[in-house]
Design a protein around this motif. Structure first.
Motif, PDB file in Angstrom:
ATOM      1  N   UNK A 140       0.847  -1.191   0.000  1.00  0.00           N
ATOM      2  CA  UNK A 140       0.000   0.000   0.000  1.00  0.00           C
ATOM      3  C   UNK A 140       0.881   1.239   0.000  1.00  0.00           C
ATOM      4  N   UNK A 141       0.660   2.128  -0.952  1.00  0.00           N
ATOM      5  CA  UNK A 141       1.449   3.358  -1.051  1.00  0.00           C
ATOM      6  C   UNK A 141       0.693   4.596  -0.607  1.00  0.00           C
ATOM      7  N   UNK A 142      -0.612   4.517  -0.535  1.00  0.00           N
ATOM      8  CA  UNK A 142      -1.415   5.657  -0.114  1.00  0.00           C
ATOM      9  C   UNK A 142      -2.679   5.763  -0.934  1.00  0.00           C
ATOM     10  N   UNK A 143      -3.585   6.600  -0.465  1.00  0.00           N
ATOM     11  CA  UNK A 143      -4.825   6.837  -1.199  1.00  0.00           C
ATOM     12  C   UNK A 143      -4.578   7.853  -2.307  1.00  0.00           C
ATOM     13  N   UNK A 144      -5.299   7.718  -3.392  1.00  0.00           N
ATOM     14  CA  UNK A 144      -5.248   8.705  -4.473  1.00  0.00           C
ATOM     15  C   UNK A 144      -6.086   9.920  -4.073  1.00  0.00           C
ATOM     16  N   UNK A 145      -5.639  11.078  -4.449  1.00  0.00           N
ATOM     17  CA  UNK A 145      -6.364  12.311  -4.150  1.00  0.00           C
ATOM     18  C   UNK A 145      -7.094  12.848  -5.384  1.00  0.00           C
ATOM     19  N   UNK A 146      -6.998  12.152  -6.502  1.00  0.00           N
ATOM     20  CA  UNK A 146      -7.544  12.634  -7.771  1.00  0.00           C
ATOM     21  C   UNK A 146      -9.035  12.966  -7.699  1.00  0.00           C
ATOM     22  N   UNK A 147      -9.846  12.046  -7.146  1.00  0.00           N
ATOM     23  CA  UNK A 147     -11.287  12.281  -7.084  1.00  0.00           C
ATOM     24  C   UNK A 147     -11.614  13.444  -6.160  1.00  0.00           C
ATOM     25  N   UNK A 148     -10.963  13.526  -5.026  1.00  0.00           N
ATOM     26  CA  UNK A 148     -11.207  14.638  -4.098  1.00  0.00           C
ATOM     27  C   UNK A 148     -10.842  15.970  -4.751  1.00  0.00           C
ATOM     28  N   UNK A 149      -9.727  16.009  -5.457  1.00  0.00           N
ATOM     29  CA  UNK A 149      -9.309  17.246  -6.130  1.00  0.00           C
ATOM     30  C   UNK A 149     -10.274  17.624  -7.246  1.00  0.00           C
ATOM     31  N   UNK A 150     -10.671  16.645  -8.053  1.00  0.00           N
ATOM     32  CA  UNK A 150     -11.631  16.907  -9.136  1.00  0.00           C
ATOM     33  C   UNK A 150     -12.952  17.414  -8.558  1.00  0.00           C
ATOM     34  N   UNK A 151     -13.433  16.761  -7.514  1.00  0.00           N
ATOM     35  CA  UNK A 151     -14.708  17.139  -6.895  1.00  0.00           C
ATOM     36  C   UNK A 151     -14.651  18.554  -6.334  1.00  0.00           C
ATOM     37  N   UNK A 152     -13.560  18.903  -5.685  1.00  0.00           N
ATOM     38  CA  UNK A 152     -13.411  20.249  -5.130  1.00  0.00           C
ATOM     39  C   UNK A 152     -13.456  21.294  -6.245  1.00  0.00           C
ATOM     40  N   UNK A 153     -12.826  20.993  -7.371  1.00  0.00           N
ATOM     41  CA  UNK A 153     -12.857  21.936  -8.505  1.00  0.00           C
ATOM     42  C   UNK A 153     -14.266  22.081  -9.068  1.00  0.00           C
ATOM     43  N   UNK A 154     -15.057  21.017  -9.061  1.00  0.00           N
ATOM     44  CA  UNK A 154     -16.419  21.064  -9.597  1.00  0.00           C
ATOM     45  C   UNK A 154     -17.345  21.886  -8.697  1.00  0.00           C
ATOM     46  N   UNK A 155     -17.164  21.732  -7.397  1.00  0.00           N
ATOM     47  CA  UNK A 155     -18.082  22.371  -6.456  1.00  0.00           C
ATOM     48  C   UNK A 155     -19.443  21.695  -6.492  1.00  0.00           C
ATOM     49  N   UNK A 156     -20.317  22.120  -5.610  1.00  0.00           N
ATOM     50  CA  UNK A 156     -21.650  21.512  -5.494  1.00  0.00           C
ATOM     51  C   UNK A 156     -22.422  21.574  -6.815  1.00  0.00           C
ATOM     52  N   UNK A 157     -22.433  22.740  -7.458  1.00  0.00           N
ATOM     53  CA  UNK A 157     -23.186  22.892  -8.703  1.00  0.00           C
ATOM     54  C   UNK A 157     -22.606  22.029  -9.821  1.00  0.00           C
ATOM     55  N   UNK A 158     -21.293  21.948  -9.889  1.00  0.00           N
ATOM     56  CA  UNK A 158     -20.655  21.112 -10.905  1.00  0.00           C
ATOM     57  C   UNK A 158     -20.932  19.635 -10.696  1.00  0.00           C
ATOM     58  N   UNK A 159     -20.932  19.213  -9.440  1.00  0.00           N
ATOM     59  CA  UNK A 159     -21.248  17.812  -9.122  1.00  0.00           C
ATOM     60  C   UNK A 159     -22.683  17.499  -9.532  1.00  0.00           C
ATOM     61  N   UNK A 160     -23.605  18.389  -9.193  1.00  0.00           N
ATOM     62  CA  UNK A 160     -25.004  18.166  -9.559  1.00  0.00           C
ATOM     63  C   UNK A 160     -25.190  18.145 -11.075  1.00  0.00           C
ATOM     64  N   UNK A 161     -24.484  18.996 -11.794  1.00  0.00           N
ATOM     65  CA  UNK A 161     -24.542  18.981 -13.263  1.00  0.00           C
ATOM     66  C   UNK A 161     -24.011  17.653 -13.796  1.00  0.00           C
ATOM     67  N   UNK A 162     -22.967  17.145 -13.163  1.00  0.00           N
ATOM     68  CA  UNK A 162     -22.401  15.855 -13.565  1.00  0.00           C
ATOM     69  C   UNK A 162     -23.412  14.739 -13.340  1.00  0.00           C
ATOM     70  N   UNK A 163     -24.117  14.787 -12.209  1.00  0.00           N
ATOM     71  CA  UNK A 163     -25.157  13.792 -11.944  1.00  0.00           C
ATOM     72  C   UNK A 163     -26.200  13.809 -13.059  1.00  0.00           C
ATOM     73  N   UNK A 164     -26.615  15.016 -13.468  1.00  0.00           N
ATOM     74  CA  UNK A 164     -27.617  15.127 -14.532  1.00  0.00           C
ATOM     75  C   UNK A 164     -27.110  14.508 -15.832  1.00  0.00           C
ATOM     76  N   UNK A 165     -25.858  14.733 -16.120  1.00  0.00           N
ATOM     77  CA  UNK A 165     -25.279  14.288 -17.389  1.00  0.00           C
ATOM     78  C   UNK A 165     -24.890  12.806 -17.388  1.00  0.00           C
ATOM     79  N   UNK A 166     -24.335  12.308 -16.289  1.00  0.00           N
ATOM     80  CA  UNK A 166     -23.701  10.985 -16.310  1.00  0.00           C
ATOM     81  C   UNK A 166     -24.245   9.953 -15.315  1.00  0.00           C
ATOM     82  N   UNK A 167     -25.064  10.358 -14.342  1.00  0.00           N
ATOM     83  CA  UNK A 167     -25.399   9.440 -13.248  1.00  0.00           C
ATOM     84  C   UNK A 167     -26.872   9.068 -13.123  1.00  0.00           C
ATOM     85  N   UNK A 168     -27.700   9.432 -14.097  1.00  0.00           N
ATOM     86  CA  UNK A 168     -29.124   9.134 -13.982  1.00  0.00           C
ATOM     87  C   UNK A 168     -29.484   7.704 -14.364  1.00  0.00           C
ATOM     88  N   UNK A 169     -28.720   7.124 -15.292  1.00  0.00           N
ATOM     89  CA  UNK A 169     -29.030   5.787 -15.790  1.00  0.00           C
ATOM     90  C   UNK A 169     -27.816   4.875 -15.684  1.00  0.00           C
TER      91      UNK A 169
END
Length: 188
Positions: A140-169
């Motif tokens: 084990x070398x450590x956890x990746x921070x990629x998802x946390x960093x991407x999510x922080x850049x998106x912010x709440x509104x960006x995450x919700x937009x992503x849900x609309x585009x990619x997570x409904x089905x």
């Protein structure tokens, strides 16, 4: 070799706590079977019969769609270091979304994340352990921070937009209910 149990024992709990990765398997009545690796600080053992795991926003939303149609779920842990063992928890799952009454209580068990999408609760019906002697050893070398960093850049509104585009089905067109159960309109 393999042993069956009705619930998690203290030995099982200690084994799970030592693992850095786990895998979640789900399937609707028909279509694609999903197997997802999970990591980070996203799993809680609530008692000998209940696991909870935080599902962060990702490219697909298979587990949520599948559990709504067919609540069967398997969560698997395997030792990549130390003594060999594989542990599978089988049971019936339910999914919590932002708009569900138990959401806030369940979410408080996990680190805060703008990417928090769902929480799954697995009611364990059976636990199976097996040898795991063919599972390779890894460091084990450590956890990746990629998802946390991407999510922080998106912010709440960006995450919700992503849900609309990619997570409904799901891949097979099964509805995940992410917008309705999170209290979000279909169009923003």
């Amino acid at each position: 070799m393999g042993q069956l149990f009705e619930a998690l024992s203290p030995r099982h709990v200690a084994f799970i706590a030592a693992q850095k990765i786990y895998f979640v398997g789900t399937a609707a009545g028909e279509g694609t079977v999903n197997l997802s690796p999970k990591g980070g600080d996203s799993l809680r053992i609530l008692d000998a019969h209940t696991l909870a795991w935080l599902n962060l926003t990702g490219s697909g939303n298979e587990s949520a769609a599948h559990v709504l149609q067919n609540p069967r779920m398997t969560v698997m842990f395997c030792a990549f270091e130390g003594a060999p063992m594989i542990l599978r928890a089988y049971g019936q799952a339910r999914v919590l979304h932002r708009g569900d009454p138990d959401w806030e209580t369940a979410l408080a068990r996990f680190p805060a994340s703008v990417a928090a999408r769902q929480i799954f609760l697995l009611d364990i019906e059976r636990v199976q352990t097996s040898c795991g002697m063919s599972v390779p050893l890894f460091d084990y070398q450590g956890d990746r921070e990629d998802l946390a960093n991407w999510s922080a850049r998106q912010g709440k509104e960006g995450i919700e937009a992503y849900w609309r585009k990619k997570n409904q089905l799901s891949l097979d067109g099964v509805e995940s209910e992410i917008l309705a159960r999170s209290g979000l309109p279909a169009d923003a």
